[in-house]
Design a protein around this motif. Sequence first.
Motif, PDB file in Angstrom:
ATOM      1  N   ASN A  92      95.017-119.107  26.305  1.00 38.80           N
ATOM      2  CA  ASN A  92      96.345-118.516  26.182  1.00 38.80           C
ATOM      3  C   ASN A  92      95.811-117.408  25.352  1.00 38.80           C
ATOM      4  O   ASN A  92      96.567-116.293  25.618  1.00 38.80           O
ATOM      5  CB  ASN A  92      97.153-119.552  25.627  1.00 38.80           C
ATOM      6  CG  ASN A  92      98.568-119.225  25.411  1.00 38.80           C
ATOM      7  OD1 ASN A  92      99.426-119.263  26.407  1.00 38.80           O
ATOM      8  ND2 ASN A  92      98.886-118.548  24.325  1.00 38.80           N
ATOM      9  N   LEU A  93      95.108-117.689  24.362  1.00 37.61           N
ATOM     10  CA  LEU A  93      94.862-116.461  23.367  1.00 37.61           C
ATOM     11  C   LEU A  93      94.156-115.218  23.989  1.00 37.61           C
ATOM     12  O   LEU A  93      94.264-114.210  23.777  1.00 37.61           O
ATOM     13  CB  LEU A  93      94.164-117.153  22.225  1.00 37.61           C
ATOM     14  CG  LEU A  93      94.494-116.288  20.724  1.00 37.61           C
ATOM     15  CD1 LEU A  93      95.933-116.872  20.333  1.00 37.61           C
ATOM     16  CD2 LEU A  93      93.498-116.961  19.552  1.00 37.61           C
ATOM     17  N   ILE A  94      93.069-115.663  24.697  1.00 35.78           N
ATOM     18  CA  ILE A  94      92.147-114.693  25.252  1.00 35.78           C
ATOM     19  C   ILE A  94      93.234-113.664  26.330  1.00 35.78           C
ATOM     20  O   ILE A  94      93.097-112.491  26.435  1.00 35.78           O
ATOM     21  CB  ILE A  94      91.209-115.430  26.266  1.00 35.78           C
ATOM     22  CG1 ILE A  94      90.204-116.068  25.398  1.00 35.78           C
ATOM     23  CG2 ILE A  94      90.533-114.328  27.348  1.00 35.78           C
ATOM     24  CD1 ILE A  94      89.189-116.929  26.083  1.00 35.78           C
ATOM     25  N   LEU A  95      94.105-114.607  27.044  1.00 33.82           N
ATOM     26  CA  LEU A  95      94.935-113.789  28.137  1.00 33.82           C
ATOM     27  C   LEU A  95      96.155-112.855  27.224  1.00 33.82           C
ATOM     28  O   LEU A  95      96.194-111.731  27.735  1.00 33.82           O
ATOM     29  CB  LEU A  95      95.669-114.614  29.163  1.00 33.82           C
ATOM     30  CG  LEU A  95      94.932-115.374  30.073  1.00 33.82           C
ATOM     31  CD1 LEU A  95      95.543-116.416  30.794  1.00 33.82           C
ATOM     32  CD2 LEU A  95      93.993-114.399  30.800  1.00 33.82           C
ATOM     33  N   THR A  96      96.395-113.368  26.368  1.00 31.06           N
ATOM     34  CA  THR A  96      97.642-112.596  25.241  1.00 31.06           C
ATOM     35  C   THR A  96      96.783-111.385  24.938  1.00 31.06           C
ATOM     36  O   THR A  96      97.437-110.359  24.769  1.00 31.06           O
ATOM     37  CB  THR A  96      98.069-113.395  24.136  1.00 31.06           C
ATOM     38  OG1 THR A  96      98.539-114.885  24.974  1.00 31.06           O
ATOM     39  CG2 THR A  96      98.963-112.708  23.365  1.00 31.06           C
ATOM     40  N   TYR A  97      95.741-111.553  24.384  1.00 36.20           N
ATOM     41  CA  TYR A  97      94.888-110.483  23.771  1.00 36.20           C
ATOM     42  C   TYR A  97      94.497-109.282  24.482  1.00 36.20           C
ATOM     43  O   TYR A  97      94.721-108.325  24.641  1.00 36.20           O
ATOM     44  CB  TYR A  97      93.434-110.820  23.139  1.00 36.20           C
ATOM     45  CG  TYR A  97      92.385-109.781  22.690  1.00 36.20           C
ATOM     46  CD1 TYR A  97      92.716-109.211  21.491  1.00 36.20           C
ATOM     47  CD2 TYR A  97      91.223-109.325  23.399  1.00 36.20           C
ATOM     48  CE1 TYR A  97      92.129-108.127  21.021  1.00 36.20           C
ATOM     49  CE2 TYR A  97      90.680-108.372  23.126  1.00 36.20           C
ATOM     50  CZ  TYR A  97      90.860-107.829  21.635  1.00 36.20           C
ATOM     51  OH  TYR A  97      90.171-106.659  21.245  1.00 36.20           O
ATOM     52  N   TYR A  98      94.257-109.587  25.677  1.00 31.24           N
ATOM     53  CA  TYR A  98      93.566-108.573  26.929  1.00 31.24           C
ATOM     54  C   TYR A  98      95.241-108.057  27.604  1.00 31.24           C
ATOM     55  O   TYR A  98      95.244-106.968  27.583  1.00 31.24           O
ATOM     56  CB  TYR A  98      92.720-109.202  28.007  1.00 31.24           C
ATOM     57  CG  TYR A  98      91.496-109.270  27.497  1.00 31.24           C
ATOM     58  CD1 TYR A  98      90.887-108.037  27.388  1.00 31.24           C
ATOM     59  CD2 TYR A  98      91.087-110.419  27.212  1.00 31.24           C
ATOM     60  CE1 TYR A  98      89.322-108.082  26.733  1.00 31.24           C
ATOM     61  CE2 TYR A  98      89.724-110.464  26.882  1.00 31.24           C
ATOM     62  CZ  TYR A  98      88.927-109.372  26.610  1.00 31.24           C
ATOM     63  OH  TYR A  98      87.443-109.245  26.054  1.00 31.24           O
TER      64      TYR A  98
END
Length: 280
Positions: A92-98
């Motif tokens: 979730n964090l990875i996708l939000t960051y990108y």
Amino acid sequence: MFGYIAINKAEMKFKDYDVYHSYYCGLCKRLKECYGIRGQVTLSFDMTFLIVLLTGLYEPETRTDVENCIAHPFKKHTARTNQFTDYAAAVNLILTYYKCKDDWEDDRDRRKYISARLLRSQMRQLQKEYPAKMAAVSSNLRKLTALEQKNEQNIDLMAGLFGNIMAELFAYRKDEWESSLRKIGFFLGKFIYLMDAYEDVEHDIQSDNYNPFRDAYQNQPDFADNSRKLMTLMMAECSREFEKLPILLHIDILRNILYSGVWCRYYKITQEKHLSNEAK
């Protein structure tokens, strides 16, 4: 590209909704515990599907807590957590960051730029924990960006790159189920990309932003029908692969999402487009 993988609450049993929501609450809890408030604010329903899917497949030991939270301070709720909750929190964090980086590059939205910067320290941590996942996400997004700059209108190519990202993220481990999980992630990723492009096409054309549906929207009288057929094909392939998995736990929840829930946003978008066209 968030908000597309949700339930159809109207068609879900109360007990199934309570279970589904408990995994959502568990994800919220672990985002805060692992990544602080910055992590918690990235919460979305999309990754709850991944938790329920992996839990249904592997049936891990799951902890159930009853507690209060800031969002509902006067009402206790159930939070379910297991090893897949932590993994989904990272994804979730990875996708939000990108996504924040993408929004900044597309619209020069400084709020998204600031949000991405605030998550950089967490990204360095996740780079150490999931180097292969991060590499796959970064590589495919670089390809997407390069093709967007060339105004690539091959929708299958563009959606496939995002499908590659989701395929890597859905493949939790290398085992007998890896191939099926990759295919589920791949076709679900393509569906998400198509839905996102379909929702934004008018705005992107008006704002002169990139959209892989630009040419089709402007030149195909049956654009809406063709788009629906394409998205239906993606979900048919995704669901076909899902049904190959030996899942019994939470099966009704998962089928609600795959066969009905993912289309709720589509119907809302289509209705809004229809009303907007009537008003012109």
